[in-house]
Scaffold this motif. Structure first.
Motif, mmCIF file in Angstrom:
data_model
loop_
_atom_site.group_PDB
_atom_site.id
_atom_site.type_symbol
_atom_site.label_atom_id
_atom_site.label_comp_id
_atom_site.label_asym_id
_atom_site.label_seq_id
_atom_site.Cartn_x
_atom_site.Cartn_y
_atom_site.Cartn_z
ATOM 1 N N TRP A 1 0.821 -1.209 0.000
ATOM 2 C CA TRP A 1 0.000 0.000 0.000
ATOM 3 C C TRP A 1 0.852 1.255 0.000
ATOM 4 C CZ3 TRP A 1 -4.250 -1.252 -1.948
ATOM 5 C CH2 TRP A 1 -5.038 -2.303 -1.498
ATOM 6 N N ARG A 2 1.920 1.209 0.746
ATOM 7 C CA ARG A 2 2.771 2.394 0.826
ATOM 8 C C ARG A 2 3.299 2.777 -0.547
ATOM 9 N NH1 ARG A 2 6.700 0.688 3.954
ATOM 10 N NH2 ARG A 2 5.541 0.633 5.905
ATOM 11 N N SER A 3 3.597 1.773 -1.363
ATOM 12 C CA SER A 3 4.170 2.071 -2.673
ATOM 13 C C SER A 3 3.192 2.837 -3.545
ATOM 14 C CB SER A 3 4.583 0.770 -3.365
ATOM 15 O OG SER A 3 3.437 0.045 -3.753
ATOM 16 N N LEU A 4 1.921 2.771 -3.185
ATOM 17 C CA LEU A 4 0.924 3.499 -3.971
ATOM 18 C C LEU A 4 0.899 4.979 -3.645
ATOM 19 C CD1 LEU A 4 -2.361 1.418 -4.102
ATOM 20 C CD2 LEU A 4 -0.872 2.028 -5.979
ATOM 21 N N LEU A 5 1.342 5.320 -2.443
ATOM 22 C CA LEU A 5 1.160 6.696 -1.973
ATOM 23 C C LEU A 5 1.780 7.761 -2.883
ATOM 24 C CD1 LEU A 5 1.385 6.173 1.879
ATOM 25 C CD2 LEU A 5 -0.600 6.801 0.529
ATOM 26 N N PRO A 6 3.020 7.580 -3.305
ATOM 27 C CA PRO A 6 3.566 8.623 -4.193
ATOM 28 C C PRO A 6 2.735 8.789 -5.467
ATOM 29 C CG PRO A 6 5.175 6.864 -3.830
ATOM 30 C CD PRO A 6 4.013 6.550 -3.003
ATOM 31 N N LYS A 7 2.244 7.655 -5.987
ATOM 32 C CA LYS A 7 1.437 7.761 -7.203
ATOM 33 C C LYS A 7 0.167 8.544 -6.938
ATOM 34 C CE LYS A 7 2.874 3.253 -8.857
ATOM 35 N NZ LYS A 7 2.442 1.943 -9.321
ATOM 36 N N LEU A 8 -0.447 8.227 -5.822
ATOM 37 C CA LEU A 8 -1.692 8.921 -5.476
ATOM 38 C C LEU A 8 -1.417 10.399 -5.259
ATOM 39 C CD1 LEU A 8 -3.498 6.385 -3.123
ATOM 40 C CD2 LEU A 8 -4.104 7.025 -5.433
ATOM 41 N N GLU A 9 -0.321 10.671 -4.629
ATOM 42 C CA GLU A 9 0.099 12.048 -4.437
ATOM 43 C C GLU A 9 0.177 12.762 -5.778
ATOM 44 O OE1 GLU A 9 0.591 14.940 -2.496
ATOM 45 O OE2 GLU A 9 -0.425 13.240 -1.608
ATOM 46 N N ALA A 10 0.847 12.110 -6.712
ATOM 47 C CA ALA A 10 1.021 12.702 -8.038
ATOM 48 C C ALA A 10 -0.325 12.941 -8.700
ATOM 49 C CB ALA A 10 1.882 11.775 -8.893
ATOM 50 N N CYS A 11 -1.243 12.022 -8.472
ATOM 51 C CA CYS A 11 -2.570 12.172 -9.075
ATOM 52 C C CYS A 11 -3.239 13.449 -8.604
ATOM 53 C CB CYS A 11 -3.466 10.995 -8.684
ATOM 54 S SG CYS A 11 -3.052 9.488 -9.523
#
Lengths: 406, 572
Positions: free
Chosen positions: A393-403
């Motif tokens: 899940w943590r690995s998703l956070l930067p992507k979500l941030e970018a979104c």
């Protein structure tokens, strides 16, 4: 790994050998149950195992011998040892599986193989049991001999479940009679025995409950895995519909969800093998001890009867003394014999109890080790799983941030 | 609370009965007894959500939804309907920060944990919730529904003994100038809400108007009164809050009156059922026989044809729509907006996917719940075992084993709690999916407003062409007679008048249709924008939540693994 560690424990506990690789001056006996293969057809299909014995015991055809055995052979061995070694805790066997279609599932076969391996090794590392002739036969005899023995002894020694239940019932009623004070076999009941019996019965209940929840926990892991997989798919579909940045976010989430689903399934399996199985094994062992205790109680009740009879004879003799000398002599002889028999039985009983107590010490220590390992594996597994979850899940956070900033 | 690491306290808790343990486990500000009841049934996680948010409303210090930034302006936080407790807290008490909330009760190594997760969460906090409102940031508009009271019907009661109904206290706090005051309340019954909803539907055609709560007639009979009233109260609050969020509807007179003016809501003419029925019944025969000037007055055109007085209009529009469908003749005004049609289909697909995702989310929540429960039960079973072994211990190995078991059991119970807390948060986040499903209803409503407006236009156009044709025929016939045909000329005059009126109506109808189209367009844009923000926030909230709790759970087990590491032999 579990099996391996166990073997180490047992060898060091019982004070018998070290690993087979050490110089052969020290006596060793190590067995492995491997390579399950399905044989036969249809209803008569069964699994056969390769049993490999490595030993330098003089009575054995060493240093290595391989035989093929099946589950019923193990039962034969267990029953023989049960008969011959009273007071010793014979290691438990895994159950027969009732459900037909489950019988040949890979998981079941592996669980059984593991349990059988543990079973034989416990016997092999027990300083008394390892001397057993029956063990030798089991480990060395050719398959035809084994088959002959197995079917021959079925009638005599093999306890059918119905018989066992009957014995149980007989004994249970005896126990309750004693408990209710209907019978007073001897004035002092053996306090050690009583304490042990109480302990074992209670322990079985507690353990069974823990094992039940452990099994459910395995199921929960599987269910959570499944729902994560379904959720992941749905998220992906939604992502496809949404498109653009948001859609990508959903798709990524869905993908991670599916990854975690696989990890959960894996952990469920681990949990089953390294935690639930040892717990189940513990339950079986306690049940096996219970059987031994029940057998002892039967003997004990008999002793009690004899002691009671003896006492009654004494009382009778007392009153008779005043009347008839001849009868008195007769009574005395009989009562002497009774007394002797009773004392002998009591002595034997007390020996068994003492033996059992030694076994208990050994058993408790072994169980502490077994459980310690199981707990360790459980905790490790859970930590490992939780870490995977966090990482994924943590690995998703930067992507979500970018979104969001897009 | 089971917060302290003091072994004495823990033990006494740990040896409690199963039920006490359940209560202990749930006994923190996040869940109250209402939530306890809901924990067992996950047939609808929205009920769990509503109770939880409701529970949270009563505890100012309760942990807010993750997506609430610690010190941001309350109005920048996500829409009220999704975060009732956030708004609650923000109005009076600064909500605890995310870090505090998640990590408060159990930590040994609070510092480490907080530091670690802080690095992920605090960076996100500021951008975690994106602002949805483009309006002024000082707007504040909070509605609460509370205090249900049973009242007696005083007038016209047909049932002897009187009808009873429930009223709810509706309190509004706002700083919007239009309202005149900053805090006010009214008592309303559900019937008023239905009225409000109907009136909004009339006045705001083409908008995505939040659907009102169901009447739930069956449920009101079957459920326990208390439960039903509570369920309704929650639903009402959600509905009103959603209205307050809608950028256009929040400014409506209807809503203002509803929130401020005590007493029965006045019904507009067209919705007065009794008068409608009466008029319609009277008018219909005349209309059918063509005696009255069966003209649709322009002002009526602004509403879709309803029953009662509009029967004739209904027939005409029905005929038109049939002609549209089957006639093969191209209707005068066609829904040409291809973009719109594509969008409509896409919305349909979106709805299906959201529905599917919402269902799977429910399953996920249930599975997490079960996991937590079973973990807790396992822990309890081992606690009993520990107690037993300690009581009956004859050998040291037993005591050692009992200690190991206790270590495991404590961890299992802790983990169980974490799972449940994780789940409570998960419910809140994933509920966004469900909210949007509800929103789809409003979209359908808006689209059907458009269709019916279009149908009205088409009907009028058709009617006009019929009228024109008739006029031409009459004129042609009349011109053949020398000197004119008095009766025919008279008819032509009348017809021309009808045409004029119908022409006006047509223009009004077209204007209305265009207006609705425009509303649709704006709302669709708003939906897209807000949906993107809401869904992203949902995803982030969900993920952050999972990370946080997974880390906590991992720590708990890592400790046990360490404490039992003596048993591990690395020889294999």
């Amino acid at each position: 790994m579990f099996k391996c560690e166990k073997m180490e424990q047992q060898r060091s506990l019982s004070g018998s050998s070290q690993s087979p690789r050490s110089p052969s001056s020290q006596p060793y006996l190590s067995v492995s149950v491997t390579d399950p293969v399905k044989l036969g057809n249809g209803v008569q299909a069964y699994i056969s195992y390769r049993v490999i014995t490595k030993t330098n015991f003089p009575e054995y055809q060493g240093p290595e011998k391989i035989v093929i055995r099946r589950y019923s052979d193990f039962i034969w061995l267990r029953d023989r040892l049960f008969e011959k070694y009273k007071g010793i805790f014979i290691p438990p066997l895994p159950e027969k599986s009732a459900v037909e279609k489950f019988r040949f599932s890979a998981e079941f076969i592996e669980m059984r193989r593991q349990a059988l391996d543990i079973f034989v090794n416990r016997i092999a590392s027990h300083n008394l049991l390892q001397q057993s002739e029956d063990l030798r036969t089991f480990l060395q005899a050719d398959e035809e001999t084994m088959e002959r023995l197995r079917s021959h002894d079925t009638g005599i020694f093999k306890k059918k479940p119905a018989d066992l239940m009957q014995i149980f019932k007989d004994v249970q009623s005896k126990v309750s009679d004693v408990v209710l004070g209907k019978e007073k076999p001897v004035e002092e009941s053996n306090p050690e025995y009583e304490k042990l019996k109480h302990y074992v019965f209670e322990l079985e209940n507690h353990l069974a409950e823990a094992q039940k929840h452990a099994y459910r926990l395995v199921k929960r892991h599987r269910e959570l895995g499944q729902s994560l997989s379904d959720f992941g798919k749905a998220a992906k579909l939604l992502g496809a519909c949404e498109g653009q940045v948001l859609g990508k976010a959903f798709s990524d989430l869905g993908a991670k969800s599916e990854v975690l689903s696989a990890k959960l399934q894996k952990e469920a399996h681990q949990l089953l093998m390294s935690f639930e199985e040892p717990l189940k094994d513990y339950v079986r062992a306690v049940q096996s001890i219970k059987h031994s205790l029940m057998k002892m109680l039967k003997n004990y009740a008999t002793i009690g009867e004899r002691a009671n009879a003896f006492r009654q004879q004494c009382e009778l003799a007392e009153t008779m003394k005043l009347k008839e000398i001849n009868l008195d002599k007769l009574m005395l002889t009989r009562s002497d014999r009774l007394k002797a028999a009773s004392e002998e039985a009591t002595r034997r009983f007390e020996t068994i109890v003492r033996l059992m107590n030694e076994e208990i010490v050994r058993f408790q220590e072994q169980k502490t080790q077994d459980m310690g390992i199981a707990f360790h594996e459980f905790a490790k597994g859970q930590a490992r799983l939780a870490n995977s979850v966090a990482d994924a899940w943590r690995s998703l956070l930067p992507k979500l941030e970018a979104c969001s900033s897009a | 609370m089971m917060g302290s690491e003091n072994p004495g306290v823990e033990e006494s808790h740990l040896f409690a009965s199963r039920e006490e343990m359940e209560n202990l486990v749930l006994d923190d500000p996040l869940t109250t007894t209402t939530a306890t009841n809901n924990n067992n049934s996950y047939s609808s996680f929205r009920s769990a959500n509503s109770s939880i948010s409701d529970a949270a409303t009563r505890h100012p210090l309760s942990p807010p939804v993750l997506s609430t930034p610690a010190e941001s302006d309350p109005l920048l936080s996500p829409p009220v309907f999704r975060n009732p407790n956030a708004s609650d807290n923000n109005s009076y008490i600064e909500p605890p920060s995310y870090a505090d909330v998640i990590f408060s009760p159990f930590d040994d190594n609070s510092a480490n944990e907080i530091n670690r997760v802080d690095s992920t969460s605090h960076d996100l906090d500021s951008s975690l919730t994106l602002s949805r409102s483009s309006s002024s940031t000082s707007d504040y508009f909070k509605i609460t529904v509370s205090n249900p009271k049973k009242e007696q019907e005083t007038t016209n009661s047909l049932v002897p003994g009187g009808n009873t109904y429930y009223t709810y206290l509706i309190t509004t706090r706002t700083n919007i100038a239009d309202f005149g005051s900053s805090e006010f309340s009214v008592r309303r019954r559900f019937r008023d809400v239905v009225t409000l909803s109907d009136r909004l539907a009339e006045s705001y055609r083409g908008y995505f108007i939040p659907p009102r709560p169901d009447k739930n007639v069956v449920e009101s009979q079957v459920m326990q009164k208390q439960e039903f009233v509570e369920q309704r109260r929650v639903a009402l609050e959600k509905y009103l809050r959603r209205l307050a969020e809608h950028p256009v509807i929040r400014q409506s007179d209807e809503l203002k009156v509803f929130l401020q003016v005590e007493g029965r809501l006045p019904l507009s003419m067209s919705t007065d059922v009794a008068s409608r029925m009466l008029d319609g019944a009277v008018k219909l025969p005349k209309q059918l026989f063509g005696e009255s000037t069966a003209v649709v007055a322009p002002h009526e055109v602004v509403q879709p044809a309803k029953g009662g007085r509009d029967l004739l209009r209904l027939f005409k529009e029905l005929r038109q729509s049939v002609a549209n469908d089957w006639g093969g003749s191209k209707p005068p005004v066609v829904e040409e907006d291809k973009v719109f049609l594509e969008k409509k289909e896409w919305i349909h697909d979106l709805e299906q996917q959201i529905s599917n995702a919402s269902q799977q989310a429910e399953s996920l929540v249930k599975a997490q719940q079960d996991m937590g429960e079973t973990m807790g039960e396992l822990g309890l079973a081992f606690i009993k075992l520990t107690k037993f072994e300690n009581e009956e211990a004859m050998y040291n190995s037993q005591r050692v084993r009992a200690a190991d078991m206790k270590c495991l059991a404590t961890a299992a119970v802790k983990a169980s709690r974490f799972y449940r807390e994780l789940n409570a948060q998960t419910v809140k986040h994933l509920d966004t999916l469900h909210e949007y499903l509800g929103l789809m209803l409003s979209v359908h409503g808006a689209f059907s407003d458009r269709s019916s407006a279009l149908l009205t236009v088409q009907t009028l156009l058709s009617e006009l062409s019929t009228l024109h044709a008739r006029a031409e025929k009459l004129e042609a016939a009349s011109s053949k007679i020398f000197g004119g045909d008095k009766s025919r000329i008279h008819k032509i005059e009348e017809l021309k008048e009808t045409i004029r009126v119908t022409e006006d109506a047509k223009n009004v109808a077209i204007r209305e249709y265009e207006r609705i189209k425009e509303n649709n367009k704006c709302e669709l844009e708003r939906l897209d924008k807000e949906r993107r923000v809401d869904f992203l926030n949902m995803l982030k909230g969900f993920v952050v939540n999972q990370v946080g709790y997974a880390e906590k759970i991992s720590d708990v087990w890592a400790k046990v693994a360490e404490e039992t590491s003596g048993y591990a032999k690395d020889s294999c």
